[in-house]
Design a protein around this motif. Sequence first.
Motif, PDB file in Angstrom:
ATOM      1  N   LYS A 165      47.969 -65.580   4.695  1.00 31.39           N
ATOM      2  CA  LYS A 165      47.461 -64.411   5.503  1.00 31.39           C
ATOM      3  C   LYS A 165      47.824 -63.268   4.710  1.00 31.39           C
ATOM      4  O   LYS A 165      48.964 -62.754   4.143  1.00 31.39           O
ATOM      5  CB  LYS A 165      48.505 -64.207   6.764  1.00 31.39           C
ATOM      6  N   VAL A 166      46.685 -62.428   4.338  1.00 37.23           N
ATOM      7  CA  VAL A 166      46.443 -61.337   3.438  1.00 37.23           C
ATOM      8  C   VAL A 166      46.117 -60.036   4.162  1.00 37.23           C
ATOM      9  O   VAL A 166      45.198 -60.151   4.965  1.00 37.23           O
ATOM     10  CB  VAL A 166      45.675 -61.622   2.300  1.00 37.23           C
ATOM     11  N   ASN A 167      46.836 -59.019   3.766  1.00 36.68           N
ATOM     12  CA  ASN A 167      46.540 -57.890   4.346  1.00 36.68           C
ATOM     13  C   ASN A 167      46.547 -56.522   3.523  1.00 36.68           C
ATOM     14  O   ASN A 167      46.912 -56.715   2.270  1.00 36.68           O
ATOM     15  CB  ASN A 167      47.990 -57.365   5.206  1.00 36.68           C
ATOM     16  N   PHE A 168      45.358 -55.768   3.580  1.00 39.91           N
ATOM     17  CA  PHE A 168      45.158 -54.829   2.947  1.00 39.91           C
ATOM     18  C   PHE A 168      46.251 -53.874   2.552  1.00 39.91           C
ATOM     19  O   PHE A 168      46.393 -53.380   1.378  1.00 39.91           O
ATOM     20  CB  PHE A 168      43.812 -53.925   3.305  1.00 39.91           C
ATOM     21  N   TRP A 169      47.193 -53.705   3.720  1.00 38.08           N
ATOM     22  CA  TRP A 169      48.457 -52.847   3.116  1.00 38.08           C
ATOM     23  C   TRP A 169      49.340 -53.690   2.420  1.00 38.08           C
ATOM     24  O   TRP A 169      50.458 -52.686   1.935  1.00 38.08           O
ATOM     25  CB  TRP A 169      48.829 -52.441   4.453  1.00 38.08           C
ATOM     26  N   TYR A 170      49.417 -54.463   1.880  1.00 35.55           N
ATOM     27  CA  TYR A 170      50.419 -55.190   0.946  1.00 35.55           C
ATOM     28  C   TYR A 170      50.084 -54.519  -0.324  1.00 35.55           C
ATOM     29  O   TYR A 170      48.907 -54.288  -1.013  1.00 35.55           O
ATOM     30  CB  TYR A 170      50.056 -56.768   0.854  1.00 35.55           C
ATOM     31  N   PRO A 171      51.176 -54.550  -1.126  1.00 36.83           N
ATOM     32  CA  PRO A 171      51.014 -53.942  -2.418  1.00 36.83           C
ATOM     33  C   PRO A 171      50.070 -55.034  -3.172  1.00 36.83           C
ATOM     34  O   PRO A 171      49.871 -56.264  -2.962  1.00 36.83           O
ATOM     35  CB  PRO A 171      52.350 -54.153  -3.125  1.00 36.83           C
ATOM     36  N   LEU A 172      49.169 -54.553  -3.980  1.00 37.66           N
ATOM     37  CA  LEU A 172      48.344 -55.546  -4.746  1.00 37.66           C
ATOM     38  C   LEU A 172      49.029 -56.586  -5.399  1.00 37.66           C
ATOM     39  O   LEU A 172      48.380 -57.843  -5.382  1.00 37.66           O
ATOM     40  CB  LEU A 172      47.344 -54.639  -5.538  1.00 37.66           C
TER      41      LEU A 172
ATOM     42  N   THR B  52      49.572 -59.229  -2.744  1.00 40.15           N
ATOM     43  CA  THR B  52      48.190 -59.712  -2.424  1.00 40.15           C
ATOM     44  C   THR B  52      48.045 -60.887  -3.456  1.00 40.15           C
ATOM     45  O   THR B  52      47.374 -62.098  -3.185  1.00 40.15           O
ATOM     46  CB  THR B  52      47.003 -58.860  -2.355  1.00 40.15           C
ATOM     47  N   SER B  53      48.070 -60.527  -4.773  1.00 40.33           N
ATOM     48  CA  SER B  53      47.904 -61.497  -5.861  1.00 40.33           C
ATOM     49  C   SER B  53      48.743 -62.807  -5.749  1.00 40.33           C
ATOM     50  O   SER B  53      48.319 -63.940  -5.863  1.00 40.33           O
ATOM     51  CB  SER B  53      48.057 -60.792  -7.130  1.00 40.33           C
ATOM     52  N   LEU B  54      50.095 -62.609  -5.275  1.00 44.33           N
ATOM     53  CA  LEU B  54      50.886 -63.687  -5.486  1.00 44.33           C
ATOM     54  C   LEU B  54      50.384 -64.501  -4.112  1.00 44.33           C
ATOM     55  O   LEU B  54      50.482 -65.643  -4.258  1.00 44.33           O
ATOM     56  CB  LEU B  54      52.405 -63.156  -5.230  1.00 44.33           C
ATOM     57  N   TYR B  55      50.311 -63.883  -2.908  1.00 48.94           N
ATOM     58  CA  TYR B  55      49.680 -64.663  -1.880  1.00 48.94           C
ATOM     59  C   TYR B  55      48.635 -65.694  -2.154  1.00 48.94           C
ATOM     60  O   TYR B  55      48.427 -66.755  -1.693  1.00 48.94           O
ATOM     61  CB  TYR B  55      49.345 -63.819  -0.449  1.00 48.94           C
TER      62      TYR B  55
ATOM     63  N   LYS C 109      42.238 -48.259  -3.896  1.00 49.18           N
ATOM     64  CA  LYS C 109      42.636 -49.615  -3.750  1.00 49.18           C
ATOM     65  C   LYS C 109      41.855 -50.686  -2.865  1.00 49.18           C
ATOM     66  O   LYS C 109      42.092 -51.911  -3.173  1.00 49.18           O
ATOM     67  CB  LYS C 109      43.967 -49.512  -2.628  1.00 49.18           C
ATOM     68  N   SER C 110      40.731 -50.011  -2.095  1.00 44.94           N
ATOM     69  CA  SER C 110      39.792 -50.966  -1.359  1.00 44.94           C
ATOM     70  C   SER C 110      39.016 -51.619  -2.454  1.00 44.94           C
ATOM     71  O   SER C 110      38.780 -52.795  -2.193  1.00 44.94           O
ATOM     72  CB  SER C 110      39.240 -50.230  -0.599  1.00 44.94           C
ATOM     73  N   VAL C 111      38.610 -50.973  -3.588  1.00 50.00           N
ATOM     74  CA  VAL C 111      37.853 -51.865  -4.551  1.00 50.00           C
ATOM     75  C   VAL C 111      38.520 -52.825  -4.996  1.00 50.00           C
ATOM     76  O   VAL C 111      37.991 -53.893  -5.209  1.00 50.00           O
ATOM     77  CB  VAL C 111      37.420 -50.576  -5.512  1.00 50.00           C
TER      78      VAL C 111
ATOM     79  N   LEU D 199      51.019 -55.255  11.101  1.00 50.81           N
ATOM     80  CA  LEU D 199      50.921 -55.042   9.632  1.00 50.81           C
ATOM     81  C   LEU D 199      52.171 -54.714   9.130  1.00 50.81           C
ATOM     82  O   LEU D 199      52.515 -53.627   8.547  1.00 50.81           O
ATOM     83  CB  LEU D 199      49.949 -53.623   9.726  1.00 50.81           C
ATOM     84  N   ALA D 200      52.913 -55.680   8.636  1.00 51.58           N
ATOM     85  CA  ALA D 200      54.001 -55.581   8.102  1.00 51.58           C
ATOM     86  C   ALA D 200      53.991 -55.177   6.636  1.00 51.58           C
ATOM     87  O   ALA D 200      53.143 -55.819   5.996  1.00 51.58           O
ATOM     88  CB  ALA D 200      54.984 -56.787   8.394  1.00 51.58           C
ATOM     89  N   SER D 201      54.718 -54.049   6.325  1.00 52.32           N
ATOM     90  CA  SER D 201      54.772 -53.837   4.553  1.00 52.32           C
ATOM     91  C   SER D 201      55.581 -54.660   3.889  1.00 52.32           C
ATOM     92  O   SER D 201      56.662 -55.199   4.484  1.00 52.32           O
ATOM     93  CB  SER D 201      55.174 -52.528   4.640  1.00 52.32           C
TER      94      SER D 201
END
Length: 502
Positions: free
Chosen positions: A73-80, A83-86, A118-120, A492-494
């Motif tokens: 489960k990947v979320n936009f609000w995670y630090p990049l 996200t990479s680790l996930y 960040k979105s890019v 949306l957990a940080s």
Amino acid sequence: MDAHHTKDKTSIATRSEKGSMEFGTLLQDLPVEILHDVIFKAQHSSPHIQFMLSHVNQFFRTLVIASPLLWSKVNFWYPLSMTSLYLIRSAEASLDVIADRGVAPSPTPVIAAKERTKSVAFYKMLRPHRHRIRCLRVRGFTSLSWEAENQDGDQLPQTDGVADYFLWSPLLRGLEYLDLEFTTWEGKEVPGLPVITNLRELRLSGQCTTSILSLASYSLKYLTLSIPRLTLSTLKNILSSTPSLERLTFLSVDLQSPSDISDSPVDFQSLKLLSINRSPPGAMRHVLQLIACPNLRDLHLHFTGEEDMYFYSESSLYRTFQPVDVTQLQLFPRPHCQIIKLDIVSCEADPVFLETTLDNLPGLEYLRIASAALTNVHLEVLVVKAPSHGASSGIIRCPHLTSLILENEPTVSSIAVRRVIQSRKDASIPLQSVTLRGLDILRVFSEDLEVIRNLGIDLTVLVFAEDEAVESDKDSDWSSSWSGEEDLEDELASGDEEVLDD
């Protein structure tokens, strides 16, 4: 004193670590399959539980790192970096992606620029994994940031000389659920959009263009449309491309150009549930005319009127809608014997409207009416009438009705409810359950409730007095509870950056 406190803290930490290790050792004796099930269920309330478990001991660290589904489960609000680790630890597992920045505009140009940057980066990071995305939720982005994914005038990536749009790509072959909401699509059309053939559930909202037609396919089972200005011709094109729908929902849809509807409705043999929420009566009538669904079972109609706002305090705001007058609305020009569940919310009409509606639903088993300005006269529609002089039979509406729910109807009295229940019991077509929520306490009498329970009815009551919900003990003459459907949004957990140091 400092040394004493330091010793206490060290002792507490040691005991805590020892307890965690003992607990972890105890769990290690369980089969791995059971451990996985427990962790997956715990992840619903604690999305990053795998990080905590990785600190228990080496066994759990190895277990969670080697469990791709825990990282899917990947979320936009995670630090990049998270996200990479996930994406790495999820291996080849299917992904659930939430790209949800919210619909509110960015408060400052600086924050907007950071979000854009960040979105890019977020979408570029996901590109190599598009074939793994199973669920995708995109909200609060403009078409420019989503479709172009470029900065400073950079061009889109090319595939065989064709611009590679992130969403409109056959690489999303594993996509089954798509929740797509844009603040604006900027009036652009994207050429050559492929059909995502595996898509089973689709939710579209915002100011969309006809590009969405490519998402309507034979594979769709569940469709939700929340498009404020939608023409009937566009709607018919969408529905004509989705003949396998089982559930169709409209949210805040006001259909435009009603004159463009044709005489031939769209046939839905598989449709079991139709829900039209927060939409004007005209839109509901057009939808019911536009589709033919001989196997429809559940019908939900939530009207919308003028919005009221009540301030309980400076920080507490309560929103509600005035009921809509639907007296002149004819929902069903002919009987629909197959419908067994009807949900009507936020409307008001003469009892004749309720009569004609229920007369066309002879197979109804479940009826919920909420915020409909009901009176005791309206409930007479459900009372079984004895044959009048010279008549061979009386009036019996909805002979199969077993469940009745009335909510937020302060002018209805328990006497009228008791009369309905008693008449149907005497006619050998008894109700099984009755739920009364939001009734005026001055109109609800314990004597009536006692009679109702003695008739074998499963009764639930919640009354209001002076704007307060009054619930009684279950052992008293009142049986009170409050339950209902809830919209459960994904948390949306940080994520904390330090967990990435493992």
